[in-house]
Design a protein around this motif. Structure first.
Motif, short mmCIF file in Angstrom:
data_model
loop_
_atom_site.label_atom_id
_atom_site.label_comp_id
_atom_site.label_asym_id
_atom_site.label_seq_id
_atom_site.Cartn_x
_atom_site.Cartn_y
_atom_site.Cartn_z
N MET A 1 45.86 20.69 45.72
CA MET A 1 45.40 21.81 46.58
C MET A 1 46.05 22.95 46.57
SD MET A 1 43.06 21.16 49.54
CE MET A 1 41.89 22.34 49.73
N ALA A 2 45.32 24.11 46.03
CA ALA A 2 45.76 25.50 46.01
C ALA A 2 46.16 26.00 47.39
CB ALA A 2 44.89 26.36 45.12
N ILE A 3 47.15 26.94 47.34
CA ILE A 3 47.50 27.91 48.46
C ILE A 3 46.49 29.21 48.12
CG2 ILE A 3 49.10 29.26 49.55
CD1 ILE A 3 51.08 26.90 48.35
N VAL A 4 45.70 29.51 49.28
CA VAL A 4 45.09 30.60 49.27
C VAL A 4 45.52 31.86 49.79
CG1 VAL A 4 42.82 31.75 50.06
CG2 VAL A 4 42.84 29.30 49.36
N LEU A 5 45.97 32.86 48.73
CA LEU A 5 46.54 34.12 49.28
C LEU A 5 45.51 35.03 49.84
CD1 LEU A 5 49.05 34.48 46.36
CD2 LEU A 5 49.56 33.72 48.63
N ASP A 6 46.09 36.11 50.73
CA ASP A 6 45.38 37.22 51.18
C ASP A 6 45.68 38.21 49.80
OD1 ASP A 6 44.02 39.16 52.60
OD2 ASP A 6 45.67 39.46 54.11
N GLY A 7 44.68 39.16 49.75
CA GLY A 7 44.81 40.16 48.74
C GLY A 7 43.67 41.18 48.55
N THR A 8 43.97 42.31 47.90
CA THR A 8 42.86 43.17 47.78
C THR A 8 42.86 43.44 46.23
OG1 THR A 8 43.60 44.15 49.86
CG2 THR A 8 42.32 45.53 48.28
N LEU A 9 41.57 43.68 45.68
CA LEU A 9 41.35 43.77 44.49
C LEU A 9 40.92 45.49 44.23
CD1 LEU A 9 39.45 42.04 41.75
CD2 LEU A 9 38.53 44.25 42.34
N ALA A 10 41.74 46.15 43.33
CA ALA A 10 41.73 47.69 43.40
C ALA A 10 41.05 47.91 41.88
CB ALA A 10 42.98 48.49 43.61
N ILE A 11 40.00 48.73 41.66
CA ILE A 11 39.49 49.11 40.44
C ILE A 11 39.70 50.55 40.20
CG2 ILE A 11 37.29 49.31 39.19
CD1 ILE A 11 35.95 47.15 40.88
N ASN A 21 41.31 49.78 34.71
CA ASN A 21 42.18 48.69 35.16
C ASN A 21 41.79 48.12 36.49
OD1 ASN A 21 44.71 47.56 35.00
ND2 ASN A 21 45.72 49.13 36.07
N VAL A 22 42.28 46.95 36.51
CA VAL A 22 41.80 46.20 37.86
C VAL A 22 43.16 45.68 38.11
CG1 VAL A 22 40.85 44.08 38.84
CG2 VAL A 22 39.68 45.46 36.92
N VAL A 23 43.58 45.78 39.48
CA VAL A 23 44.99 45.34 39.82
C VAL A 23 44.40 44.46 41.27
CG1 VAL A 23 47.16 46.19 41.10
CG2 VAL A 23 45.92 47.70 39.33
N VAL A 91 45.44 40.27 33.03
CA VAL A 91 45.03 40.48 34.48
C VAL A 91 46.75 41.27 34.98
CG1 VAL A 91 46.14 38.27 35.42
CG2 VAL A 91 44.84 39.42 36.89
N LEU A 92 46.54 42.12 36.00
CA LEU A 92 47.77 42.92 36.35
C LEU A 92 47.74 42.45 38.01
CD1 LEU A 92 49.83 44.65 36.40
CD2 LEU A 92 48.37 46.69 36.96
N VAL A 109 56.75 42.97 43.34
CA VAL A 109 57.04 42.62 41.80
C VAL A 109 55.45 42.98 41.14
CG1 VAL A 109 58.71 41.03 42.20
CG2 VAL A 109 56.27 40.24 42.54
N GLU A 110 55.58 43.13 39.78
CA GLU A 110 54.24 43.27 39.13
C GLU A 110 54.22 42.48 37.75
OE1 GLU A 110 52.25 47.53 40.15
OE2 GLU A 110 53.45 47.40 38.35
N TRP A 111 53.15 41.68 37.44
CA TRP A 111 53.18 41.09 36.31
C TRP A 111 51.87 41.48 35.48
CZ3 TRP A 111 53.84 37.82 40.88
CH2 TRP A 111 55.17 37.40 40.76
#
Length: 132
Positions: A1-11, A21-23, A91-92, A109-111
């Motif tokens: 079972m995956a852990i669902v993270l909160d996040g925002t997609l920026a274009i 770019n998509v972050v 993916v960034l 952190v960034e990857w």
């Protein structure tokens, strides 16, 4: 079972209004000893009209974050994001990693990681089964 993270997609767009770019800004990611692996982007996570998603493995756990375009006025962005990942294949991810040793302390952190694109979950499963 995956852990669902909160996040925002920026274009980010270039001067011609094409996606440059998509972050994915993620929240709640724990401290990790390594970078994410096995990153997957699904154009539709559960079938037609369902949210887009990325998933990845990090220190033995699977994480997922969704981008739901149903609630936004710019739904055509969903198709553009798919095309972006099909074209560039990276993916960034930018995240705040929580540190349990100090209250309210987190580090950024960034990857930039290779991402495997699939149009949907069923397609991914079929392609992975063929590879075995």
């Amino acid at each position: 079972m995956a852990i669902v993270l909160d996040g925002t997609l920026a274009i980010q767009r270039d001067e011609h209004q094409r996606i440059s770019n998509v972050v994915w800004f993620l929240y709640g990611l724990p401290q990790a000893s390594s970078a994410p692996e096995d990153v997957v982007f699904l154009g539709e996570s559960f079938g037609q009209g369902s949210p887009q998603m990325i998933s990845f493995d990090l220190d033995g756990e699977e994480y997922v974050v969704y981008a739901d375009w149903e609630a936004v006025p710019d739904r055509e962005n969903a198709a553009e994001v798919c095309t972006f990942y099909q074209t560039y294949g990276y993916v960034l991810i930018s995240a705040l990693q929580e540190d349990d040793t100090v209250a309210a302390n987190s580090s950024r952190v960034e990857w930039l990681l290779p991402v495997q694109y699939y149009s949907d979950y069923v397609t991914m499963v079929k392609e992975l089964a063929r590879a075995v």
